[in-house]
Design an enzyme around this catalytic site. Structure first.
Site, PDB file in Angstrom:
ATOM      1  N   GLY A  32     -42.500   9.177 102.852  1.00  0.00           N
ATOM      2  CA  GLY A  32     -42.026   7.878 102.376  1.00  0.00           C
ATOM      3  C   GLY A  32     -42.100   6.812 103.458  1.00  0.00           C
ATOM      4  O   GLY A  32     -42.664   5.730 103.250  1.00  0.00           O
ATOM      5  N   TYR A  61     -30.041  20.395 109.171  1.00  0.00           N
ATOM      6  CA  TYR A  61     -30.962  19.260 109.342  1.00  0.00           C
ATOM      7  C   TYR A  61     -30.472  18.339 110.473  1.00  0.00           C
ATOM      8  O   TYR A  61     -31.220  18.031 111.414  1.00  0.00           O
ATOM      9  CB  TYR A  61     -31.077  18.517 108.010  1.00  0.00           C
ATOM     10  CG  TYR A  61     -31.715  17.155 108.108  1.00  0.00           C
ATOM     11  CD1 TYR A  61     -33.045  17.002 108.475  1.00  0.00           C
ATOM     12  CD2 TYR A  61     -30.977  15.994 107.822  1.00  0.00           C
ATOM     13  CE1 TYR A  61     -33.630  15.734 108.560  1.00  0.00           C
ATOM     14  CE2 TYR A  61     -31.552  14.741 107.890  1.00  0.00           C
ATOM     15  CZ  TYR A  61     -32.875  14.613 108.270  1.00  0.00           C
ATOM     16  OH  TYR A  61     -33.449  13.366 108.353  1.00  0.00           O
ATOM     17  N   LYS A  76     -31.975  17.494 114.407  1.00  0.00           N
ATOM     18  CA  LYS A  76     -32.206  16.163 114.991  1.00  0.00           C
ATOM     19  C   LYS A  76     -31.434  16.026 116.315  1.00  0.00           C
ATOM     20  O   LYS A  76     -31.906  15.385 117.258  1.00  0.00           O
ATOM     21  CB  LYS A  76     -31.782  15.068 114.008  1.00  0.00           C
ATOM     22  CG  LYS A  76     -32.618  15.023 112.720  1.00  0.00           C
ATOM     23  CD  LYS A  76     -34.056  14.649 112.978  1.00  0.00           C
ATOM     24  CE  LYS A  76     -34.830  14.418 111.698  1.00  0.00           C
ATOM     25  NZ  LYS A  76     -36.236  14.053 111.925  1.00  0.00           N
ATOM     26  N   SER A 100     -30.410   4.858 106.082  1.00  0.00           N
ATOM     27  CA  SER A 100     -31.064   5.124 104.790  1.00  0.00           C
ATOM     28  C   SER A 100     -32.161   4.086 104.627  1.00  0.00           C
ATOM     29  O   SER A 100     -31.873   2.922 104.328  1.00  0.00           O
ATOM     30  CB  SER A 100     -30.058   4.993 103.644  1.00  0.00           C
ATOM     31  OG  SER A 100     -28.929   5.809 103.874  1.00  0.00           O
ATOM     32  N   ARG A 159     -22.523   3.865  99.584  1.00  0.00           N
ATOM     33  CA  ARG A 159     -22.649   4.310 100.977  1.00  0.00           C
ATOM     34  C   ARG A 159     -23.815   3.615 101.673  1.00  0.00           C
ATOM     35  O   ARG A 159     -23.720   3.197 102.833  1.00  0.00           O
ATOM     36  CB  ARG A 159     -22.848   5.829 101.006  1.00  0.00           C
ATOM     37  CG  ARG A 159     -23.203   6.378 102.372  1.00  0.00           C
ATOM     38  CD  ARG A 159     -23.391   7.891 102.355  1.00  0.00           C
ATOM     39  NE  ARG A 159     -23.989   8.349 103.593  1.00  0.00           N
ATOM     40  CZ  ARG A 159     -25.292   8.402 103.838  1.00  0.00           C
ATOM     41  NH1 ARG A 159     -26.158   8.038 102.887  1.00  0.00           N
ATOM     42  NH2 ARG A 159     -25.745   8.823 104.995  1.00  0.00           N
TER      43      ARG A 159
END
Ligand code: NAI
Ligand code: 15L
Length: 271
Positions: free
Chosen positions: A21, A143, A147, A172, A181
């Site tokens: 994306g 996840y 990171k 996001s 959020r």
């Protein structure tokens, strides 16, 4: 698009995760930051267009990663698993993959990396808290943990080998905030490009942690320790606020997804 603000700082810039994306959104934008944009992914990114080249690679494969990095002078590393998943899969793509990437960078003399970290490194801080880059990691799953590993790996390669990295804890990044959020965590694609451009062009980057967010009125993150990067967001989730409130209901404040910054990630996954 923010092409006008891009500075052509690099000759051959590698973009991993180019089929994803954010890779798709950045592909036309990052061409303005370099002479040649090398696109890489495990998945098909399509044919190379003018100013592009394509090197398909699995981050879990050291030889493929070495070939992917050879000849590049900077890396924007987006590739990997981007959501909560079983540890074995995260281990290969995100942890072993990041190790392969930094080893290849060291061997090929690449000195600057922009690493797509995530807000899920600190997902277990509360939405009522404001945190900055020096707050300890509180990953909200495997996840986020991967990171956090990537951020520490980048620090090791800076301290030992002088490879500078911006660990961008992206909030996001989507065309619009999808829920309440994301009014706090939203990062527009143009601001993401502005942020990466700043990371690629600031004279001294060092090992830095920066939260990737637009100029949102509600925020949980303080970027004052990243002023040397020179990122100035120009977009804001505020223009979407009324529409988001109209189509969503008030959060259940007993739900961990509403309490913690990581949202639904704090209860997602295989454990
Ligand atoms: P995405 O899932 O759409 O793209 C990730 C890409 O990595 C995919 O094209 C996938 O094929 C590739 N990939 C996965 N495993 C691979 C492997 N073993 N070898 C080579 N390529 C592999 O994710 P998105 O949204 O584009 O995110 C890009 C990066 O930014 C990811 O690292 C993600 O963790 C990070 N990020 C994204 C956020 C967002 O809001 N979109 C928020 C926080 C972090
Ligand atoms: C992430 O790290 C994910 O890659 C992305 O898909 C979003 O869910 C984002 O965090 C988020 O926290 O909204």
């Amino acid at each position: 698009m923010s092409h006008a603000i891009a500075i052509k700082t690099h000759r051959r810039l590698l973009l991993t995760g180019a089929a994803g994306g954010l890779g798709t959104a950045l592909r036309p934008r990052l061409k303005h930051n370099c002479e040649v944009l090398r696109l890489s992914d495990l998945a098909d990114v399509g044919a190379a267009q003018a100013g592009e080249e394509v090197v398909q690679a699995d981050l879990a494969n050291a030889d493929q990663v070495d070939a992917m990095v050879a000849g590049c002078d900077a890396i924007v590393h987006l590739g990997g698993i981007s959501v909560e998943a079983p540890f074995a899969a995260i281990l290969q793509a995100n942890i072993v993959g990041a190790y392969h990437l930094y080893e290849a960078a060291r061997q090929h003399g690449v000195k600057r990396v922009v690493f797509a970290s995530s807000n899920h490194v600190t997902g277990f801080y509360k939405q009522s808290e404001t945190i900055h880059a020096d707050h300890p990691a509180r990953p909200d799953g495997f996840y986020g943990l991967s990171k956090a590993f990537g951020e520490d790996l980048a620090r090791l390669y800076f301290d030992r080998h002088g490879i500078e990295t911006a660990c961008v804890r992206i909030g996001s990044s989507f065309p619009e905030p999808k829920d309440r959020r994301m009014l706090a965590t939203w990062l527009s694609y143009d601001d993401l490009h502005r942020l990466i451009t700043a990371c690629l062009s600031t004279p001294v980057l060092g090992h830095s942690i920066v939260f990737g967010m637009s100029d949102n009125a509600v925020t949980w993150w303080d970027n004052s320790r990243a002023r040397h990067i020179g990122f100035v967001p120009k977009d804001s989730s505020d223009v979407f606020r009324d529409a988001v409130y109209a189509r969503t209901s008030a959060p259940d404040l007993s739900d961990p997804a509403a309490i913690y910054q990581g949202g639904a990630f704090v209860k997602a996954g295989p454990f």
